[in-house]
Design an enzyme around this catalytic site. Sequence first.
Site, mmCIF file in Angstrom:
data_model
loop_
_atom_site.group_PDB
_atom_site.id
_atom_site.type_symbol
_atom_site.label_atom_id
_atom_site.label_comp_id
_atom_site.label_asym_id
_atom_site.label_seq_id
_atom_site.Cartn_x
_atom_site.Cartn_y
_atom_site.Cartn_z
ATOM 1 N N ASP A 34 -30.014 62.901 56.180
ATOM 2 C CA ASP A 34 -29.821 61.457 56.374
ATOM 3 C C ASP A 34 -30.224 60.679 55.122
ATOM 4 O O ASP A 34 -31.092 61.097 54.357
ATOM 5 C CB ASP A 34 -30.658 60.995 57.578
ATOM 6 C CG ASP A 34 -30.172 59.656 58.128
ATOM 7 O OD1 ASP A 34 -29.077 59.209 57.744
ATOM 8 O OD2 ASP A 34 -30.910 59.054 58.930
ATOM 9 N N HIS A 51 -22.566 60.248 49.801
ATOM 10 C CA HIS A 51 -22.099 61.443 50.517
ATOM 11 C C HIS A 51 -21.727 62.550 49.532
ATOM 12 O O HIS A 51 -22.006 63.724 49.766
ATOM 13 C CB HIS A 51 -20.893 61.098 51.394
ATOM 14 C CG HIS A 51 -21.220 60.141 52.501
ATOM 15 N ND1 HIS A 51 -22.338 60.280 53.291
ATOM 16 C CD2 HIS A 51 -20.588 59.022 52.951
ATOM 17 C CE1 HIS A 51 -22.363 59.296 54.187
ATOM 18 N NE2 HIS A 51 -21.324 58.514 53.986
ATOM 19 N N LEU A 145 -27.763 85.071 54.799
ATOM 20 C CA LEU A 145 -28.060 83.763 55.401
ATOM 21 C C LEU A 145 -26.880 83.257 56.233
ATOM 22 O O LEU A 145 -25.732 83.290 55.767
ATOM 23 C CB LEU A 145 -28.355 82.749 54.285
ATOM 24 C CG LEU A 145 -28.492 81.286 54.718
ATOM 25 C CD1 LEU A 145 -29.840 81.048 55.391
ATOM 26 C CD2 LEU A 145 -28.335 80.336 53.530
HETATM 27 C C1 IPE Z 1 -27.518 61.649 61.985
HETATM 28 O O1 IPE Z 1 -27.604 60.608 61.091
HETATM 29 C C2 IPE Z 1 -26.202 62.376 61.830
HETATM 30 C C3 IPE Z 1 -26.067 63.205 60.640
HETATM 31 C C4 IPE Z 1 -26.972 63.374 59.710
HETATM 32 C C5 IPE Z 1 -24.802 63.891 60.497
HETATM 33 P P1 IPE Z 1 -27.142 59.129 61.481
HETATM 34 O O2 IPE Z 1 -27.318 58.310 60.257
HETATM 35 O O3 IPE Z 1 -25.798 59.164 62.082
HETATM 36 O O4 IPE Z 1 -28.195 58.748 62.613
HETATM 37 P P2 IPE Z 1 -28.685 57.338 63.140
HETATM 38 O O5 IPE Z 1 -27.464 56.511 63.425
HETATM 39 O O6 IPE Z 1 -29.516 56.719 62.070
HETATM 40 O O7 IPE Z 1 -29.494 57.648 64.351
HETATM 41 C C1 IPE Z 2 -26.150 60.916 56.349
HETATM 42 O O1 IPE Z 2 -26.304 59.779 55.590
HETATM 43 C C2 IPE Z 2 -24.733 61.424 56.383
HETATM 44 C C3 IPE Z 2 -24.068 61.271 57.671
HETATM 45 C C4 IPE Z 2 -24.609 60.752 58.740
HETATM 46 C C5 IPE Z 2 -22.704 61.711 57.769
HETATM 47 P P1 IPE Z 2 -25.942 58.328 56.167
HETATM 48 O O2 IPE Z 2 -24.504 58.071 55.885
HETATM 49 O O3 IPE Z 2 -26.327 58.223 57.587
HETATM 50 O O4 IPE Z 2 -26.838 57.417 55.261
HETATM 51 P P2 IPE Z 2 -27.668 56.143 55.735
HETATM 52 O O5 IPE Z 2 -28.519 56.605 56.883
HETATM 53 O O6 IPE Z 2 -26.678 55.108 56.145
HETATM 54 O O7 IPE Z 2 -28.477 55.767 54.543
HETATM 55 MG MG MG Z 3 -28.005 57.666 58.531
#
Ligand code: IPE
Ligand code: IPE
Ligand code: MG
Length: 255
Positions: A34, A51, A145
């Site tokens: 995240d 990303h 792995l």
């Molecule tokens: C969780 O992250 C999903 C992934 C890392 C794929 P999100 O960014 O979607 O989660 P929330 O919305 O902060 O809970």
């Molecule tokens: C995690 O990073 C990737 C996915 C959930 C796909 P985010 O896209 O959620 O990044 P933030 O949380 O908005 O910073």
């Molecule tokens: Mg996120």
Amino acid sequence: MIKRIRSWWMQKDSPKPMDITKDNIPEHVAIIMDGNGRWAKRLGLPRIVGHHNGMKAVKRATIAADELGIKYLTMYTFSTENWKRPKDEVDFLMRLPQEFLAIELDELIERNVQIRMMGDKEGLPSHTLKAMEDAVQLTAGNDGLVLNFALNYGGRKEITDGMILLGQEIEAGRLKAEDITPTLIENHLKTYGLPDPDLLIRTSGEMRISNFMLWQLAYSELWFTDIYWPEFNEDHLHDAVAEYQRRTRRYGGLS
Ligand code: IPE
Ligand code: IPE
Ligand code: MG
């Protein structure tokens, strides 16, 4: 298949994470990757750049996990709730698996990595699904792995799907409701054949599960870090494993 023996404790000259012992390495590590968007925003860049850099962190984490002797690495790549995001961002995310595999698959094969995928195949664009399924098929015979991508995955959907399968078996007269056990439920989840995660890592300072592996995380050790996913490197994995090794797992009993 070339089997590399590159674990850090076998390499005399490599820097060793001194506080990790090799006999208590978590077998299964799951990661909620995240903070890609916030990482990019901090640099004044579009979210998709976050990303893209997150993809490089997947590579670093995979190699670090392999070298530590972790057997299963599950990466939360896209949740069943992430479809709520703007179409452009979703489209970009759906192209990342094939880009990642185009760049990294050869090295993953050389490392004897077995790629798996868990999540709903329906709903994924055909190009995303094909790239993943080809990689799963190509690496199915590898016994190194296990790199498990949770793609279009949601814990509640997983449990719901498992319940539907069990309900169908009851309807067909092959199963009695009273014969349902935790093991039988586990056998109907998308993690069938995988042990539960020993260690869950979440980056970006958020301290929630976000619908990830709701059944399987029952007794996992949780490790949170404020760093954003694109910054994640082997030192962070070493810190998480070192902390894991300092924990006492009691499973409701006494130590
Ligand atoms: C969780 O992250 C999903 C992934 C890392 C794929 P999100 O960014 O979607 O989660 P929330 O919305 O902060 O809970
Ligand atoms: C995690 O990073 C990737 C996915 C959930 C796909 P985010 O896209 O959620 O990044 P933030 O949380 O908005 O910073
Ligand atoms: Mg996120």
